[in-house]
Design an enzyme around this catalytic site. Structure first.
Site, PDB file in Angstrom:
ATOM      1  CE1 TYR A 144      19.353 -60.103   1.739  1.00 24.99           C
ATOM      2  CE2 TYR A 144      20.602 -59.105   3.536  1.00 24.99           C
ATOM      3  CZ  TYR A 144      19.416 -59.614   3.031  1.00 24.99           C
ATOM      4  OH  TYR A 144      18.286 -59.633   3.837  1.00 24.99           O
ATOM      5  CG  ASP A 239      24.429 -52.168   1.330  1.00 24.88           C
ATOM      6  OD1 ASP A 239      24.715 -51.797   2.492  1.00 24.88           O
ATOM      7  OD2 ASP A 239      23.566 -53.032   1.084  1.00 24.88           O
ATOM      8  CE  LYS A 267      24.536 -56.975   8.839  1.00 26.91           C
ATOM      9  NZ  LYS A 267      24.395 -57.081   7.410  1.00 26.91           N
TER      10      LYS A 267
HETATM   11  C1  LIG Z   1      22.979 -57.008   6.621  1.00 27.66           C
HETATM   12  C2  LIG Z   1      22.968 -56.268   5.331  1.00 27.66           C
HETATM   13  C3  LIG Z   1      21.825 -55.577   4.878  1.00 27.66           C
HETATM   14  C4  LIG Z   1      20.504 -55.696   5.562  1.00 27.66           C
HETATM   15  O1  LIG Z   1      20.500 -55.156   6.833  1.00 27.66           O
HETATM   16  P1  LIG Z   1      19.352 -55.594   7.867  1.00 27.66           P
HETATM   17  O2  LIG Z   1      19.605 -54.735   9.056  1.00 27.66           O
HETATM   18  O3  LIG Z   1      19.542 -57.057   8.119  1.00 27.66           O
HETATM   19  O4  LIG Z   1      18.052 -55.316   7.215  1.00 27.66           O
HETATM   20  C5  LIG Z   1      21.939 -54.801   3.761  1.00 27.66           C
HETATM   21  N1  LIG Z   1      23.101 -54.703   3.085  1.00 27.66           N
HETATM   22  C6  LIG Z   1      24.207 -55.359   3.475  1.00 27.66           C
HETATM   23  C7  LIG Z   1      25.470 -55.198   2.705  1.00 27.66           C
HETATM   24  C8  LIG Z   1      24.164 -56.185   4.598  1.00 27.66           C
HETATM   25  O5  LIG Z   1      25.258 -56.877   4.952  1.00 27.66           O
END
Ligand SMILES: *Cc1c(COP(=O)(O)O)cnc(C)c1O
Length: 420
Positions: A144, A239, A267
């Site tokens: 994701y 990511d 995060k």
């Molecule tokens: C949470 C997440 C996102 C998206 O971040 P948001 O702040 O919710 O837009 C993108 N990549 C990864 C790996 C994530 O866990």
């Protein structure tokens, strides 16, 4: 468990927001429960509006590695507020945060602060396309990367066919350039590069997948991605929105020893405030406006209050890294052990883990989705009824924080081991 107040609020919320929530997983649909409305949280605990207390293993889906309301972070934020909530202008905190990030993740030579992980990934991909002057990107099934149009895809009829949107409202054309590969499957990546390697701008990957449940990279997989992208003049994007500052202070790239061209963070880097980052090699980031022709901007980007939370969090992690990360490992290993005692099939890397309700070894999306989600719902309910707040979905991680006490861990292990 009395949840009268949550039920009342949920009924009201349903009238205002789709599904009563501002992010779908919170609706708790896959576990068939009314979402709990949270009143407050502190340390390892979260309290709902009916006064129920839980040990929190969602940790706001990752940011709260230090637990809720860490005093130094709250102090930094409170103090930043006294100077103004937003300037829409330069301030010294931006440099301080950038310096902290680069020091611990040297692959990030230059960076931009943005507001969400979604925005960070969207911008990193734009920079990769601008730099390489190529359109196609490769992503992995089950990873994701936020909800931007081009990343909401599912596979077409074959691996080499173009992917198709997996959300309504995404025009087919937006996903035509997104190629899907299988996580931990080098052959699936090789095929895409054999087919059109010179059109691929970048490969984006969660260096340890955590959004189909936790799925670690198999040995050599990330190194393979590094090599094949380099060979074809494509960029490698890690990511690290979840893994950054969690799997180690230097993120997954430090843990696995593979250096990406670009990295996205979110995060933890925002310390609980809306802040995210994309950055990497200087020559790529120099393509971003106003230096270059890749446009990206933000009214609240570098927001001083959010930046203060990020700085405070990273400073604590940096100062105490020799105690925090080993402690997280020790506590998480105990929970993993309890899961194994309960006969659960668990994947764990450091302080993130998932118990999969399948007999198969989970190595990718196909194996993850063999899980029995009804059985997971039973497990979830057992945990919740016994004071453990875990993700209301099979395909999420359990997050352990530095604030979890040995008592918390012990209680959690007992509850897990009593699951029948
Ligand atoms: C949470 C997440 C996102 C998206 O971040 P948001 O702040 O919710 O837009 C993108 N990549 C990864 C790996 C994530 O866990």
């Amino acid at each position: 468990m009395n949840i009268t107040q949550s039920e009342k609020l949920y009924a009201q919320a349903l009238d205002f927001m789709p599904g009563g929530v501002n992010s779908p997983v919170r609706a708790c649909r896959s576990v068939g429960r009314t979402p709990l409305f949270i009143d407050r949280a502190e340390g390892s605990k979260i309290y709902d509006v009916d006064g129920n207390e839980f040990i929190d293993y969602i940790c706001s889906w990752g940011p709260n590695i230090l637990g809720h309301k860490q005093p130094d972070v709250v102090k930094a934020v409170t103090s930043a507020c006294q100077n103004g909530l937003t300037f829409g202008a330069c301030h010294s905190g931006e440099i301080e945060l950038a310096e902290l990030i680069r020091k611990n993740m040297p692959s990030i030579e230059m960076l931009r602060l943005v507001n969400s992980g979604t925005e960070a990934v969207m911008s990193a991909i734009r920079a990769a396309r601008g730099f390489t002057k190529r359109d196609k990107i490769v992503k992995f099934e089950g990873c994701y990367h936020g909800h931007s149009d081009g990343l909401l895809v599912k596979g077409g009829s074959g691996l080499l066919t173009n992917s198709i949107p997996n959300s309504a409202g995404v025009p087919k054309g937006y996903t035509d350039t997104t190629l899907l590969a299988k996580y931990n499957d080098e052959e699936s990546v090789q095929q895409l590069f054999d087919n059109c390697g010179d059109e691929i701008a970048c490969v984006i990957v969660e260096p340890c997948a955590a959004n189909m449940g936790v799925v670690p990279p198999k040995k050599g997989f990330l190194k393979f991605l590094r090599e094949i992208t380099e060979k074809h003049g494509s960029l490698l994007i890690f990511d690290e929105v979840i893994t950054g500052f969690r799997l180690s202070l230097g993120g997954a790239q430090k843990l696995y020893g593979v250096k990406p061209d670009l990295t996205t963070l979110g995060k933890i880097v925002g310390g609980g405030m809306p802040l995210a980052v994309y950055g990497g090699r200087k020559e790529i980031m120099e393509c971003v406006a106003p230096l270059g022709s890749v446009y990206q901007a933000g009214t609240l980007s570098g927001n001083p209050v959010a930046v203060s939370a990020g700085i405070a969090t990273l400073k604590i992690l940096e100062k105490n890294k020799d105690s925090i990360y080993p402690e997280l490992e020790r506590k998480s290993a105990k929970i993993e052990n309890a899961m194994k005692n309960a006969g659960l099939n668990v994947n764990r890397v450091g302080s993130i883990m998932t118990a999969f309700f399948t007999d198969k070894k989970v190595v990718d999306y196909d194996t993850a989705t063999t899980a029995d989600t009804k059985r997971y719902a039973e497990y979830y309910n057992h945990l919740l009824e016994n004071g453990i707040y875990a993700a209301p979905s099979q395909f999420e991680a359990m997050f352990v924080s530095f604030a979890h006490t040995d008592d918390d861990i012990e209680k959690t292990c007992q509850v897990i081991e009593s699951f029948k």
